[in-house]
Design a protein around this motif. Structure first.
Motif, PDB file in Angstrom:
ATOM      1  N   GLU A 291      -2.211  -5.918 -10.211  1.00  0.00           N
ATOM      2  CA  GLU A 291      -3.338  -5.010  -9.976  1.00  0.00           C
ATOM      3  C   GLU A 291      -2.863  -3.703  -9.361  1.00  0.00           C
ATOM      4  O   GLU A 291      -1.973  -3.688  -8.515  1.00  0.00           O
ATOM      5  N   ILE A 292      -3.460  -2.605  -9.788  1.00  0.00           N
ATOM      6  CA  ILE A 292      -3.256  -1.285  -9.185  1.00  0.00           C
ATOM      7  C   ILE A 292      -4.640  -0.766  -8.838  1.00  0.00           C
ATOM      8  O   ILE A 292      -5.477  -0.606  -9.718  1.00  0.00           O
ATOM      9  N   GLU A 293      -4.883  -0.518  -7.554  1.00  0.00           N
ATOM     10  CA  GLU A 293      -6.213  -0.100  -7.108  1.00  0.00           C
ATOM     11  C   GLU A 293      -6.102   1.120  -6.203  1.00  0.00           C
ATOM     12  O   GLU A 293      -5.333   1.130  -5.251  1.00  0.00           O
ATOM     13  N   VAL A 294      -6.886   2.147  -6.505  1.00  0.00           N
ATOM     14  CA  VAL A 294      -6.938   3.337  -5.651  1.00  0.00           C
ATOM     15  C   VAL A 294      -7.908   3.016  -4.519  1.00  0.00           C
ATOM     16  O   VAL A 294      -9.097   2.812  -4.753  1.00  0.00           O
ATOM     17  N   LEU A 295      -7.398   2.967  -3.283  1.00  0.00           N
ATOM     18  CA  LEU A 295      -8.232   2.591  -2.134  1.00  0.00           C
ATOM     19  C   LEU A 295      -9.080   3.752  -1.645  1.00  0.00           C
ATOM     20  O   LEU A 295     -10.285   3.648  -1.525  1.00  0.00           O
ATOM     21  N   VAL A 296      -8.421   4.835  -1.313  1.00  0.00           N
ATOM     22  CA  VAL A 296      -9.130   6.012  -0.811  1.00  0.00           C
ATOM     23  C   VAL A 296      -8.662   7.206  -1.638  1.00  0.00           C
ATOM     24  O   VAL A 296      -7.547   7.687  -1.447  1.00  0.00           O
ATOM     25  N   PRO A 297      -9.487   7.663  -2.570  1.00  0.00           N
ATOM     26  CA  PRO A 297      -9.044   8.718  -3.490  1.00  0.00           C
ATOM     27  C   PRO A 297      -8.580  10.001  -2.802  1.00  0.00           C
ATOM     28  O   PRO A 297      -7.635  10.630  -3.234  1.00  0.00           O
ATOM     29  N   ASP A 298      -9.247  10.399  -1.720  1.00  0.00           N
ATOM     30  CA  ASP A 298      -8.911  11.667  -1.074  1.00  0.00           C
ATOM     31  C   ASP A 298      -7.553  11.628  -0.383  1.00  0.00           C
ATOM     32  O   ASP A 298      -6.888  12.646  -0.275  1.00  0.00           O
ATOM     33  N   THR A 299      -7.145  10.457   0.111  1.00  0.00           N
ATOM     34  CA  THR A 299      -5.864  10.360   0.805  1.00  0.00           C
ATOM     35  C   THR A 299      -4.750   9.866  -0.102  1.00  0.00           C
ATOM     36  O   THR A 299      -3.595   9.895   0.279  1.00  0.00           O
ATOM     37  N   GLY A 300      -5.090   9.387  -1.270  1.00  0.00           N
ATOM     38  CA  GLY A 300      -4.075   8.932  -2.219  1.00  0.00           C
ATOM     39  C   GLY A 300      -3.537   7.546  -1.941  1.00  0.00           C
ATOM     40  O   GLY A 300      -2.464   7.191  -2.423  1.00  0.00           O
ATOM     41  N   ARG A 301      -4.263   6.737  -1.183  1.00  0.00           N
ATOM     42  CA  ARG A 301      -3.785   5.375  -0.889  1.00  0.00           C
ATOM     43  C   ARG A 301      -4.025   4.472  -2.096  1.00  0.00           C
ATOM     44  O   ARG A 301      -5.118   4.417  -2.636  1.00  0.00           O
ATOM     45  N   VAL A 302      -2.957   3.754  -2.490  1.00  0.00           N
ATOM     46  CA  VAL A 302      -2.998   2.894  -3.671  1.00  0.00           C
ATOM     47  C   VAL A 302      -2.478   1.514  -3.285  1.00  0.00           C
ATOM     48  O   VAL A 302      -1.408   1.403  -2.689  1.00  0.00           O
TER      49      VAL A 302
ATOM     50  N   VAL B  85       0.866  -1.178   0.000  1.00  0.00           N
ATOM     51  CA  VAL B  85       0.000   0.000   0.000  1.00  0.00           C
ATOM     52  C   VAL B  85       0.906   1.232   0.000  1.00  0.00           C
ATOM     53  O   VAL B  85       1.751   1.399   0.867  1.00  0.00           O
ATOM     54  N   TYR B  86       0.721   2.045  -1.010  1.00  0.00           N
ATOM     55  CA  TYR B  86       1.470   3.287  -1.171  1.00  0.00           C
ATOM     56  C   TYR B  86       0.543   4.461  -0.930  1.00  0.00           C
ATOM     57  O   TYR B  86      -0.665   4.356  -1.120  1.00  0.00           O
ATOM     58  N   THR B  87       1.121   5.581  -0.566  1.00  0.00           N
ATOM     59  CA  THR B  87       0.413   6.849  -0.556  1.00  0.00           C
ATOM     60  C   THR B  87       1.031   7.696  -1.652  1.00  0.00           C
ATOM     61  O   THR B  87       2.215   8.025  -1.597  1.00  0.00           O
ATOM     62  N   ILE B  88       0.232   7.981  -2.669  1.00  0.00           N
ATOM     63  CA  ILE B  88       0.697   8.770  -3.815  1.00  0.00           C
ATOM     64  C   ILE B  88      -0.183  10.014  -3.894  1.00  0.00           C
ATOM     65  O   ILE B  88      -1.369   9.914  -4.229  1.00  0.00           O
ATOM     66  N   PRO B  89       0.366  11.189  -3.547  1.00  0.00           N
ATOM     67  CA  PRO B  89      -0.424  12.415  -3.606  1.00  0.00           C
ATOM     68  C   PRO B  89      -0.916  12.691  -5.025  1.00  0.00           C
ATOM     69  O   PRO B  89      -0.240  12.386  -5.993  1.00  0.00           O
ATOM     70  N   HIS B  90      -2.087  13.229  -5.130  1.00  0.00           N
ATOM     71  CA  HIS B  90      -2.682  13.647  -6.407  1.00  0.00           C
ATOM     72  C   HIS B  90      -2.893  12.482  -7.369  1.00  0.00           C
ATOM     73  O   HIS B  90      -2.802  12.646  -8.588  1.00  0.00           O
ATOM     74  N   ILE B  91      -3.181  11.281  -6.840  1.00  0.00           N
ATOM     75  CA  ILE B  91      -3.392  10.118  -7.708  1.00  0.00           C
ATOM     76  C   ILE B  91      -4.624  10.292  -8.589  1.00  0.00           C
ATOM     77  O   ILE B  91      -4.724   9.672  -9.640  1.00  0.00           O
TER      78      ILE B  91
END
Length: 92
Positions: free
Chosen positions: A51-62, A26-32
């Protein structure tokens, strides 16, 4: 007639080859959510991971699901750094 090709796995480190074994990071990527950032991430890792999945769009968790026999977490980090993508990942 050609002889059929046979793949041979040489296990020099006695790890045992287990095809299909998947792990996730799990990465945190700002502005994903920005299409340019998402496109960079996808072009960088899309062919190498499962697979690449954006978990929480507002926090940028991928979440990235990958096969450790094919690519390592440190190499994923390296590829993201090479493309200039800001990220953070908890753990070693």
């Amino acid at each position: 007639m050609k002889e059929p090709r046979v793949r041979v796995w040489i296990d020099a480190r006695k790890e045992g080859y287990r095809p299909g074994r998947l792990e996730e990071l799990v990465y945190t990527i700002p502005h994903i959510r920005d299409p340019r950032v998402w496109e960079k991430v996808y072009q960088t890792l899309g062919a190498l991971v499962k697979e690449i999945e954006v978990l929480v769009p507002d926090t940028g968790r991928v979440k990235i699901v990958y096969d450790p026999a094919r690519i390592s977490p440190s190499f994923i980090d390296y590829l993201l750094q090479q493309k200039g993508i800001a990220f953070s990942r908890p753990g070693p």
